[in-house]
Design a protein around this motif. Structure first.
Motif, PDB file in Angstrom:
ATOM      1  N   PHE A 155       0.815  -1.219   0.000  1.00 20.96           N
ATOM      2  CA  PHE A 155       0.000   0.000   0.000  1.00 20.96           C
ATOM      3  C   PHE A 155       0.845   1.265   0.000  1.00 20.96           C
ATOM      4  N   ARG A 177      -0.554   3.862  -2.401  1.00 20.90           N
ATOM      5  CA  ARG A 177      -0.892   5.185  -1.880  1.00 20.90           C
ATOM      6  C   ARG A 177       0.155   6.221  -2.238  1.00 20.90           C
ATOM      7  N   PRO A 180     -19.673  -5.877   1.465  1.00 21.94           N
ATOM      8  CA  PRO A 180     -18.465  -6.707   1.390  1.00 21.94           C
ATOM      9  C   PRO A 180     -17.261  -6.056   2.051  1.00 21.94           C
ATOM     10  N   ASP A 216      -7.814   2.930  -0.915  1.00 26.10           N
ATOM     11  CA  ASP A 216      -6.405   3.310  -1.061  1.00 26.10           C
ATOM     12  C   ASP A 216      -6.033   3.442  -2.532  1.00 26.10           C
ATOM     13  N   SER A 249     -10.747  -5.406   6.574  1.00 32.08           N
ATOM     14  CA  SER A 249     -11.018  -4.566   5.399  1.00 32.08           C
ATOM     15  C   SER A 249     -12.089  -5.167   4.494  1.00 32.08           C
ATOM     16  N   HIS A 250     -12.373  -6.460   4.680  1.00 28.24           N
ATOM     17  CA  HIS A 250     -13.255  -7.128   3.724  1.00 28.24           C
ATOM     18  C   HIS A 250     -13.926  -8.340   4.361  1.00 28.24           C
ATOM     19  N   ILE A 251     -15.246  -8.476   4.144  1.00 22.46           N
ATOM     20  CA  ILE A 251     -15.949  -9.645   4.676  1.00 22.46           C
ATOM     21  C   ILE A 251     -16.760 -10.349   3.594  1.00 22.46           C
ATOM     22  N   LEU A 308     -15.048  -1.921   9.525  1.00 27.98           N
ATOM     23  CA  LEU A 308     -14.379  -2.029   8.227  1.00 27.98           C
ATOM     24  C   LEU A 308     -13.379  -0.891   8.055  1.00 27.98           C
ATOM     25  N   ILE A 309     -12.166  -1.251   7.678  1.00 25.79           N
ATOM     26  CA  ILE A 309     -11.072  -0.289   7.552  1.00 25.79           C
ATOM     27  C   ILE A 309     -10.416  -0.490   6.191  1.00 25.79           C
ATOM     28  N   PRO A 310     -10.105   0.595   5.475  1.00 21.85           N
ATOM     29  CA  PRO A 310      -9.389   0.417   4.204  1.00 21.85           C
ATOM     30  C   PRO A 310      -8.094  -0.385   4.423  1.00 21.85           C
ATOM     31  N   GLN A 311      -7.843  -1.289   3.485  1.00 17.49           N
ATOM     32  CA  GLN A 311      -6.750  -2.247   3.673  1.00 17.49           C
ATOM     33  C   GLN A 311      -5.380  -1.600   3.918  1.00 17.49           C
ATOM     34  N   GLY A 312      -5.098  -0.551   3.160  1.00 20.95           N
ATOM     35  CA  GLY A 312      -3.803   0.116   3.332  1.00 20.95           C
ATOM     36  C   GLY A 312      -3.712   0.847   4.655  1.00 20.95           C
ATOM     37  N   THR A 313      -4.833   1.387   5.103  1.00 18.97           N
ATOM     38  CA  THR A 313      -4.872   2.047   6.410  1.00 18.97           C
ATOM     39  C   THR A 313      -4.655   1.017   7.512  1.00 18.97           C
TER      40      THR A 313
END
Lengths: 217, 215
Positions: free
Chosen positions: A87, A91, A122, A129, B75-77, B96-101
């Motif tokens: 990332f 990013r 989902p 990002d 980040s994903h379910i 849920l959190i952005p993957q890069g964060t």
């Protein structure tokens, strides 16, 4: 030519030699099958590698999957890393182009593709990002929903993935560029009329004076 | 002191109501033996920090199905319908959190940082209730660091000092989580003696690793 192939072929024309590209699952991934002659790109997989390639043999390596969890392979010269590095690449502006699907996109370049409240949640995965960091963001999708409802709107109604992040919208009907002044119709697919685009689009758009037919065969 | 132990002894460190980081991406790089043993043991009310909840029959998904999680920070379910079902009924809290964060929050947790400044999520519901900080005219979200009581890690090779090598896309969150938990338990496919891993090849230094079990 079916809708998905039209979109994938047109997306493939956006690839430039040496680009680092991240492709979403579905139609975006299909674009890699139509790379123009003489163009090679490096595919980034957000779960942690550069040099993504289709599975090249019958034997799958359970530890080498794409961001959709499907078995893939890695090209000679590829590189593997952890999620923070992955990332940082995304990013940090080291990805030249990302192509994603959308539930909705609007004339201000807003994108919604990660949840439908109460119905489908989902999660955003790496999409937020990707749209905040990639140099060029392309939405590739069928122009309308399965039941024919427009997806290109004046204003997204679903929770956003990114605000003002989309640069181009490529559908089976046309190509829009998102400009500070709004949507600009650059191309229409072979056999499609501007009226057809207008009927299936809620967003306002301006027709580029040099608008042409999508150069796909 | 040897870091090699049994699954049973290692899982003594996972107690009810703890926060547990678990490596893996849709199951790739998830310590399946540790998960299976944790399911058998039945430790409940865990908060799990991970990339995703995998599939119902794979990786972290099994802990969802066995209802051992009270909260999932992921980040994903989308690949695990049971996570969505439990979220909708209120049985499971999902953040849920952005993957890069998420990756950077975990890295920051292990690196002694209070948080990170990221443009990701600005203008979306992810930004709600969070501080926006302007640096040189550009806006960023303040995202706080994340830590855990225990991390469950999957490695390809560990030496007896705990130095780790990961393999292909099974690396993902594992090296980050190994830095961010009080107790780090590694499931290694191969265990070798000290000196058998070249120091230049080490991906996670052994000082981060407390316990190793054979995968």
């Amino acid at each position: 030519m079916d809708a998905k192939t039209i979109i994938a072929k047109r997306v493939a024309q956006e690839f430039e030699d040496g680009y680092v590209v991240n492709l979403g699952i579905g139609i975006p991934t299909l674009a890699a099958d139509f790379l123009p002659t003489g163009i090679s790109v490096i595919l980034q997989s957000e779960n942690g590698f550069l040099g993504l390639a289709p599975l090249d043999g019958p034997v799958a390596d359970v530890d080498l999957v794409n961001a959709g969890g499907k078995a893939v392979s890695i090209i000679p010269g590829g590189a593997v890393f952890d999620s923070a590095m992955s990332f940082a690449i995304i990013r940090g502006g080291h990805v030249d182009m990302t192509v994603l699907g959308a539930l909705e996109v609007d004339q201000e370049g807003n994108l919604a593709n990660w949840m439908v409240p109460g119905k489908l949640v989902p999660g955003m995965g790496g999409a937020m990002d990707l749209v905040s960091g990639a140099k060029k963001v392309i939405v590739a999708m069928e122009h309308t929903t399965k039941d024919g409802s427009p997806k290109i709107l004046k204003k997204c109604t679903l929770p956003l993935t990114g605000k003002g992040v989309v640069n181009f919208i490529i559908t089976n009907l046309c190509v829009f560029e998102v400009t500070p002044a709004g949507l600009l119709l650059l191309e229409i697919a072979p056999g499609v009329t501007v009226d057809e685009v207008r009927t299936n689009t809620v967003a306002e758009f301006v027709i580029k004076p040099q608008m042409c037919t999508m150069p796909i065969v | 002191m040897s870091k090699i132990t049994t699954i049973e002894q290692a899982l003594e460190f996972v107690q009810e109501n703890m926060t547990v980081m678990i490596g893996g991406f849709l199951g790739a790089g998830t310590p399946e033996r540790l998960i299976d043993a944790l399911v058998n043991k039945g430790t409940k009310n865990l908060t799990c920090i991970a990339n995703d909840t995998a599939m119902p029959d794979k990786g972290i998904g099994k802990l969802v199905v066995s209802r051992q999680l009270k909260k999932a920070v992921v980040s994903h379910i989308g690949t695990n319908p049971e996570t969505g079902r439990q979220m909708n009924t209120g049985e499971l809290e999902v953040e849920l959190i952005p993957q890069g964060t998420l990756a950077e929050q975990i890295r920051a947790g292990g690196a002694g940082l209070g948080g990170i400044l990221t443009p990701t999520g600005l203008g979306t519901i992810v930004a709600e209730g969070k501080e926006v900080i302007t640096v040189d005219g550009r806006e960023f979200l303040l995202e706080k660091s994340l830590k855990a009581d225990v991390a469950l890690i999957k490695a390809h090779t560990a030496d007896t000092a705990g130095n780790l090598i990961f393999y292909r896309s099974a690396r993902n969150f594992n090296p980050l989580m190994a830095m961010a938990a009080k107790v780090v338990i590694v499931e290694a496919e191969n265990i070798v003696e000290k000196g058998q891993i070249d120091p230049d090849q080490v991906m996670t230094p052994g000082i981060f690793v407390d316990w190793i079990i054979k995968g």
